[in-house]
Design a protein around this motif. Structure first.
Motif, PDB file in Angstrom:
ATOM      1  N   ILE A 176       0.885  -1.173   0.000  1.00 19.20           N
ATOM      2  CA  ILE A 176       0.000   0.000   0.000  1.00 19.20           C
ATOM      3  C   ILE A 176       0.918   1.217   0.000  1.00 19.20           C
ATOM      4  O   ILE A 176       1.510   1.567   1.019  1.00 19.20           O
ATOM      5  CB  ILE A 176      -0.893   0.048   1.245  1.00 19.20           C
ATOM      6  N   PRO A 177       1.032   1.889  -1.144  1.00 22.30           N
ATOM      7  CA  PRO A 177       1.996   2.984  -1.226  1.00 22.30           C
ATOM      8  C   PRO A 177       1.409   4.276  -0.664  1.00 22.30           C
ATOM      9  O   PRO A 177       0.218   4.365  -0.384  1.00 22.30           O
ATOM     10  CB  PRO A 177       2.217   3.117  -2.733  1.00 22.30           C
ATOM     11  N   PRO A 194       7.585   4.521 -19.585  1.00 29.12           N
ATOM     12  CA  PRO A 194       6.638   3.414 -19.717  1.00 29.12           C
ATOM     13  C   PRO A 194       5.364   3.849 -20.446  1.00 29.12           C
ATOM     14  O   PRO A 194       5.179   5.023 -20.727  1.00 29.12           O
ATOM     15  CB  PRO A 194       6.357   3.020 -18.283  1.00 29.12           C
ATOM     16  N   ARG A 195       4.525   2.923 -20.664  1.00 32.43           N
ATOM     17  CA  ARG A 195       3.226   3.121 -21.304  1.00 32.43           C
ATOM     18  C   ARG A 195       3.264   3.008 -22.786  1.00 32.43           C
ATOM     19  O   ARG A 195       4.313   3.105 -23.435  1.00 32.43           O
ATOM     20  CB  ARG A 195       2.624   4.473 -20.957  1.00 32.43           C
ATOM     21  N   MET A 235      -2.716   3.688  -7.400  1.00 30.53           N
ATOM     22  CA  MET A 235      -2.735   2.227  -7.251  1.00 30.53           C
ATOM     23  C   MET A 235      -2.464   1.566  -8.600  1.00 30.53           C
ATOM     24  O   MET A 235      -2.853   2.087  -9.657  1.00 30.53           O
ATOM     25  CB  MET A 235      -4.102   1.766  -6.723  1.00 30.53           C
ATOM     26  N   HIS A 236      -1.866   0.424  -8.555  1.00 25.37           N
ATOM     27  CA  HIS A 236      -1.778  -0.537  -9.672  1.00 25.37           C
ATOM     28  C   HIS A 236      -0.921  -0.114 -10.855  1.00 25.37           C
ATOM     29  O   HIS A 236      -0.386  -0.948 -11.528  1.00 25.37           O
ATOM     30  CB  HIS A 236      -3.182  -0.926 -10.185  1.00 25.37           C
ATOM     31  N   ARG A 237      -0.776   1.165 -11.173  1.00 23.96           N
ATOM     32  CA  ARG A 237      -0.078   1.481 -12.418  1.00 23.96           C
ATOM     33  C   ARG A 237       1.440   1.419 -12.248  1.00 23.96           C
ATOM     34  O   ARG A 237       1.979   1.554 -11.164  1.00 23.96           O
ATOM     35  CB  ARG A 237      -0.551   2.831 -12.958  1.00 23.96           C
ATOM     36  N   ARG A 244       9.495   4.644 -13.342  1.00 24.84           N
ATOM     37  CA  ARG A 244       8.837   3.353 -13.483  1.00 24.84           C
ATOM     38  C   ARG A 244       8.637   2.803 -12.075  1.00 24.84           C
ATOM     39  O   ARG A 244       9.560   2.850 -11.249  1.00 24.84           O
ATOM     40  CB  ARG A 244       9.719   2.435 -14.313  1.00 24.84           C
ATOM     41  N   LEU A 245       7.442   2.299 -11.790  1.00 25.69           N
ATOM     42  CA  LEU A 245       7.116   1.883 -10.422  1.00 25.69           C
ATOM     43  C   LEU A 245       7.145   0.368 -10.312  1.00 25.69           C
ATOM     44  O   LEU A 245       6.568  -0.338 -11.137  1.00 25.69           O
ATOM     45  CB  LEU A 245       5.729   2.405 -10.026  1.00 25.69           C
ATOM     46  N   PHE A 246       7.819  -0.123  -9.300  1.00 24.56           N
ATOM     47  CA  PHE A 246       7.855  -1.559  -8.995  1.00 24.56           C
ATOM     48  C   PHE A 246       7.153  -1.763  -7.665  1.00 24.56           C
ATOM     49  O   PHE A 246       7.653  -1.355  -6.621  1.00 24.56           O
ATOM     50  CB  PHE A 246       9.306  -2.048  -8.943  1.00 24.56           C
ATOM     51  N   ARG A 247       5.983  -2.387  -7.717  1.00 19.36           N
ATOM     52  CA  ARG A 247       5.148  -2.497  -6.513  1.00 19.36           C
ATOM     53  C   ARG A 247       5.254  -3.883  -5.897  1.00 19.36           C
ATOM     54  O   ARG A 247       5.325  -4.874  -6.616  1.00 19.36           O
ATOM     55  CB  ARG A 247       3.684  -2.245  -6.877  1.00 19.36           C
ATOM     56  N   GLN A 248       5.177  -3.930  -4.589  1.00 19.70           N
ATOM     57  CA  GLN A 248       5.083  -5.228  -3.909  1.00 19.70           C
ATOM     58  C   GLN A 248       3.769  -5.893  -4.308  1.00 19.70           C
ATOM     59  O   GLN A 248       2.717  -5.247  -4.324  1.00 19.70           O
ATOM     60  CB  GLN A 248       5.084  -5.040  -2.387  1.00 19.70           C
TER      61      GLN A 248
END
Lengths: 704, 395
Positions: free
Chosen positions: B335-336, B394-395, B342-344, B354-358
């Motif tokens: 939960i950032p 990205p994208r 969220m999610h992107r 660029r986001l690297f999420r748990q």
């Protein structure tokens, strides 16, 4: 002063080492403007070290203390700032407002007067003076001060809002509304004005609009305490007490000691018939603000509801002595306590004094109308008619009260036409404030009888908590339950406990009477019985019998012997139309939702008759006695002996002098049981037969 | 406090959110119950990543108890992380009125700017607590000047003074704690979005980038790093330890060991209590410890400008690099913070991020695995280090 050039040391790192007092003060102000309180405070202290008592430095320190929520310290600083020989008028004006916030009205008024004396065009000081006068109950003076502000500065939204408040308290609701709307036109995001307008709309009976306006205030300022109190007022007015409490708890969650919030909570608890809790909360309110009229009023009302009449009187006396806005209500409440204590003269004196001071006080006219007998030419009728007329805009509750007062007066005077014009209107206004479903009520009452038929009753009999102390007097409201209780309680071995909600509360805990029947194990029966006995033991004063005359216990009559096998139940019956007429002509203090519409009233009466016919078949004769009200009027001694014998006591002659008994009586019948019995309340409805057609139709009576 | 409340509180404190949710749902099955229980239910649901599901609960709580400003702040964080900016910024306004924040609210005695033009007036814009916040939101200062038509005075912390001064877009600058010039209205930097009605589609805005490195420092650091084989990848593994959510957002250097396989040259620009770890790099990792040489944000800005990539947890260098237009891979907890949505995998705030999420709470291993793969795709074997890298947005 401003020319003085004392050198002060300055240790603020960013400042030059030596500054004149003027420079130091200018810098202190600049720091404070930028929210830098520490350097601002240091500079003020340095000025004061050189020149103790320097007015501007003390004033700025006071403003900072105020901004950080320390009003007492702020007042202390401002008092000293205002001791300077050439004090700036605006400092006096600020002192005045802070004093008001702490309830120091006399000191505040004096400071504000000094301010406007020094500078007659100082708008802010007139404004502060105006609201102090308003709180002190000097409404005409307040009106003059605030009108002056609006004259000096027509676009001052704050002054318009305050003027609105004063006008509202003067009962000039239309003008008040105009001022609130003017304030909001000038400042659309003015939370206080939205909240005040909401309160006014509620007074006018427009609860949805009121709540929307109050919501708007909360959106703008979620911590505006008055908005929560006003929202709770809206819900109280439409009898949604749980919602009312929720608003207050919302306020107390962030301001736990808010005196107005605590006082409002106590009032709601009184309306919910939870007097013990109400007293606790009201005591907190008084300890948070000993000088608050609202808090004292709430305490008085809570003590009154709890039956502590002398204590209640003390609280009302204090509120009256304070002066201010709560005097009117406190005097009316005092009159109501005096009436219950049987001191009719003191009550009348209070009510007349209120009307002298507040001629538009319908809440005073209503009890007054109950205490006298009117003739058509009575000038009081004309005075009340003026209040009900188109020229006066009263708050909804007041407008309703005056209709009931006039209904009573014209019935006395024998003018059925006029009496019912007012009664119909008053009942209509009252009926609009709540939801009631007569079909639902019928079904619910019938379901109780279905759940507890004779067979089930027999099966469940034989348990409960044994005691012959409880005596229940049941019936429809206005059927004579108060009279019967008064007669019984005149016996030396009987305590009259009034209308107790205990039996209903105990039943409701199981989901209501029908649900309780299926849950009634021997353990549950014993527990409920014991809980009820514990409740009356607190009230009974060691007497052998304790009378609970809650009329609506007729709904629970079949359950009573199952939980209290030793209890005696007396059912009082009275002519149906007389009873219903009496209901319809009363504005009840307690919840009686079925009495404000003649058809609904008639339907309820039939539901009552049906369930009583059922109980008659179910209840054992040694536990259940029926008494006809009219028979008591005809033959007091005969009926009284019958009742005393039924509840198993030896005869006591005091019973016949029941109207002399000194004990509190708190119901709508309070003025009747203080008189010896007369025939005036028998067949009383005949002259109003035409107006009562919807009722007699609903009762299924043939045309007389 | 009720038994349920106590138990739920304990479960939440131990991160046993699913159990807390089950317990609370049972207690609230009737549809009504204490506000404190509903609030915990919202927190338990949100903490499991079902943020949108927590929202109606938090909205109901705010509706029922408008004066509870902590609940409003909960809602603000939820709305903002869902990208619901309009109401989100309004609720965020109450950040200084919670029990633990009232003490730090600055009581400015002039009105707060409401976003309307105030030509001829002076507007003081002041930054708040976090350096990252200031790097991220200072882009709005020139926008505020354009919108207000006012003379804008920027008040900023000492550490960022020179970077902010180079940015421009205001009329005067003053440092925190100093007496600012006389002003008519003010606005906290983080209240600019509310005042100006900032929408997602306004981002990233222009100019982008909005910060530049100091030319002299840049020359110094070019020289210092010129012999190191590229790509040069900066590393930050921990944020300021006093941050409320630091336990979740920070990780440790040994966890980054798998990155070594990429063959890149890693530069530690970590500051703070854990910077010493850089002297013991994980097995096989080429890690140059720059931390002791970094004196201020100007050094960091110059290094980031020279390097090819920053890999970092959610901390201020991420925003500094973004403001400089440099590529960043951000490692985010499950939960950032609301600003990452969220999610992107991208962020509207910075085009080169660029986001690297748990994928689940605490799962840094998965984050590192994904980055190893991404590094491999970015610099295929055999070609390491020869191009002046730029990461494709990205994208």
């Amino acid at each position: 002063m401003s020319g003085a050039k004392y050198q002060v040391m300055n240790t603020t790192p960013q400042s030059a080492p030596g500054l004149s007092i003027d420079q130091a003060l200018a810098q202190a102000h600049a720091h404070w403007d930028a929210g830098q309180n520490i350097p601002a405070e240091m500079l003020c202290q340095q000025v004061l070290a050189v020149w103790p008592g320097q007015s501007d430095a003390l004033h700025l320190l006071g403003l900072m203390a105020y901004a950080f929520g320390n009003v007492d310290l702020a007042i202390d600083n401002l008092r000293r700032a205002c001791q300077a020989p050439r004090v700036a008028p605006v400092y006096l004006s600020n002192l005045a407002e802070m004093c008001r916030q702490r309830g120091l009205l006399a000191e505040g008024e004096e400071a504000a007067r000094r301010a406007v004396g020094l500078e007659p065009t100082l708008v802010g000081a007139w404004n502060n003076l105006g609201i102090i006068q308003q709180e002190a109950g000097k409404l005409e003076e307040s009106l003059a001060s605030l009108t002056r502000v609006v004259g000096l500065k027509p676009d001052d939204a704050l002054a318009r809002n305050n003027l609105g408040n004063t006008l509202k308290r003067l009962g000039r609701l239309d003008e008040a509304r105009q001022q609130y709307e003017a304030a909001l036109a000038l400042m659309p995001n003015y939370a206080e004005a939205h909240s005040n307008l909401g309160s006014l709309l509620n007074d006018l009976g427009r609860s949805d609009e009121a709540l929307a306006s109050i919501r708007r205030a909360m959106d703008i300022n979620p911590r505006l305490a008055d908005a929560y109190i006003n929202a709770s007022g809206v819900e109280t007015a439409r009898r949604r007490y749980d919602d009312a409490l929720r608003w207050i708890d919302g306020l107390l969650s962030f301001a736990p000691l808010h005196p107005g919030g605590l006082a409002a909570k106590a009032s709601v608890l009184v309306s919910m018939e939870r007097p013990d809790q109400a007293v606790d909360v009201a005591l907190q309110a008084v300890s948070a603000a000993p000088q608050s009229g609202d808090a004292l009023l709430a305490l008085g009302e809570a003590l009154h509801a709890q039956g502590q009449l002398d204590q209640a009187l003390l609280a009302f006396d204090k509120a009256i002595a304070l002066g201010g806005l709560t005097v009117e209500k406190a005097m009316i409440n005092r009159a109501s306590v005096k009436t219950e204590q049987g001191d009719k003269e003191a009550a009348l004196a209070d009510l007349k004094a209120v009307i002298e001071r507040f001629p538009n006080s319908a809440s005073a006219w209503l009890p007054l109308s109950d205490m006298k007998k009117f003739k058509a030419a009575d000038p009081d009728i004309a005075r009340m008619e003026r209040l009900a007329g188109p020229g006066v805009l009263l708050a909804r509750s007041e407008a309703t009260a005056v209709r009931f007062a006039l209904g009573k007066a014209w019935m006395d005077a024998g003018d059925a036409e006029r009496a019912f014009e007012h009664l119909n209107e008053g009942n209509r206004m009252m009926r609009e404030t709540f939801a009631y479903d007569a079909d639902e009520t019928s079904r619910w009452i019938a379901s109780i009888g279905q759940a507890l038929d004779a067979k089930t009753f027999k099966r469940l009999s034989g348990g409960g908590a044994p005691s012959d102390a409880p005596v229940f007097v049941i019936g429809v409201p206005r059927s004579g339950t108060t009279l019967l209780e008064q007669i019984l309680a005149s016996h030396a071995a009987v305590h009259g406990a009034g209308e107790l909600s205990a039996m209903r509360t105990l039943t409701d805990a199981y989901g209501g009477p029908a649900a309780l029947v299926s849950a009634l194990t021997p353990d549950v029966a014993t527990q409920i019985g014991r809980d009820y006995l514990a409740e009356i033991a607190k009230l009974g004063g060691g007497k052998a019998r304790v009378v609970d005359k809650m009329p609506s216990n007729f709904l629970l009559a079949g359950l009573i012997p199952l939980v209290l096998p030793g209890a005696h139940i007396i059912h009082v019956k009275r002519d149906p139309v007389d009873t219903c007429l009496s209901c319809y002509s009363k504005l009840f203090a307690r919840e009686q939702l079925f009495t404000y519409d003649l058809t609904e009233l008639g339907r309820f009466y039939r539901d009552y008759e049906a369930i009583m016919a059922h109980w008659r078949k179910v209840l054992p004769a040694d536990r259940f006695l029926e008494v006809q009200y009219e028979a008591v009027v005809d033959d007091l001694e005969g009926q009284a002996r019958r009742m005393i014998e039924f509840i198993g006591l030896p005869w006591d002659d005091a019973v016949l002098d029941f109207h002399k008994t000194k004990r509190r009586v708190r119901t709508a019948s309070v003025n009747q049981v203080r008189q010896p019995l007369f025939n005036t309340s028998v067949g009383r409805w005949k002259p109003f037969a035409k107006q009562l057609r919807p009722l007699t139709d609903a009762l299924g009576l043939l045309e007389p | 406090m009720s038994q349920v409340e106590l138990e739920a509180r304990n479960l939440i404190a131990q991160d046993r959110l699913a159990e807390a949710e089950a317990l609370l749902r049972q207690a609230l099955a009737s549809g009504s119950g204490a506000a404190s229980l509903w609030r915990m239910l919202g927190a338990a649901i949100r903490g499991q990543g079902r943020v949108a599901e927590a929202r109606p609960i938090q909205e109901l709580l705010v509706d029922a108890m408008p004066g509870d400003l902590s609940m409003r702040f909960d809602l603000a964080e939820t709305l903002l992380v869902l990208g619901e900016f309009e109401r989100g910024w309004r609720e965020y306004h109450y950040r200084y009125q919670m029990p633990h924040t009232t003490r730090i609210e600055r009581k400015v005695q002039k009105p707060r700017w409401d976003g309307r033009p105030i030509p001829g007036k002076t507007l003081l814009i002041h930054d708040e607590q976090g350096y990252g916040d200031t790097f991220q939101f200072m882009r709005m200062v020139p926008w505020a000047k354009a919108r207000s038509g006012a003379r804008v005075v920027l008040e900023i912390n000492h550490e960022m003074h020179s970077l902010a001064a180079r940015m421009g877009g205001f009329d005067a600058i003053t440092l925190r704690g100093q007496l600012p010039p006389t002003f008519d209205e003010h606005c906290e930097m983080m209240s600019l979005p509310m005042a100006m009605g900032l929408k997602l589609e306004d981002l990233p805005g222009s100019p982008m980038p909005y910060l530049t490195a100091d030319p002299e420092r840049l020359a110094l650091w070019r020289d210092r790093l010129k012999d190191l084989p590229r790509p040069l990848v900066c590393l930050v593994w921990a944020g300021r330890p006093t941050h409320l959510n630091d336990a979740r957002r920070s990780m440790s250097l040994p966890m980054l060991a798998p990155l070594a396989s990429s063959g890149a040259t890693f530069l530690s620009i970590q500051k703070g209590p854990t910077e010493g770890l850089a002297t013991e790099p994980p097995e096989g990792m080429t890690l140059v410890n720059l931390s002791p040489e970094i004196r201020d944000f100007e050094d960091t800005a110059a290094i980031l400008t020279v390097a090819d990539l920053l890999i970092s947890v959610d901390s201020s260098p991420v925003h500094l690099a973004g403001a400089l237009g440099r590529p960043v891979w951000v490692m985010l907890p499950f939960i950032p913070d609301w600003r990452w949505l969220m999610h992107r995998e991208d962020t509207p705030w910075y085009p080169a991020h660029r986001l690297f999420r748990q994928a689940s709470p605490g799962d840094w291993d998965g984050v590192v695995r994904k980055m190893v793969q991404a590094l491999a795709e970015r610099s295929p074997p055999g070609k390491t280090g020869q191009r002046r890298g730029s990461v494709k947005p990205p994208r």
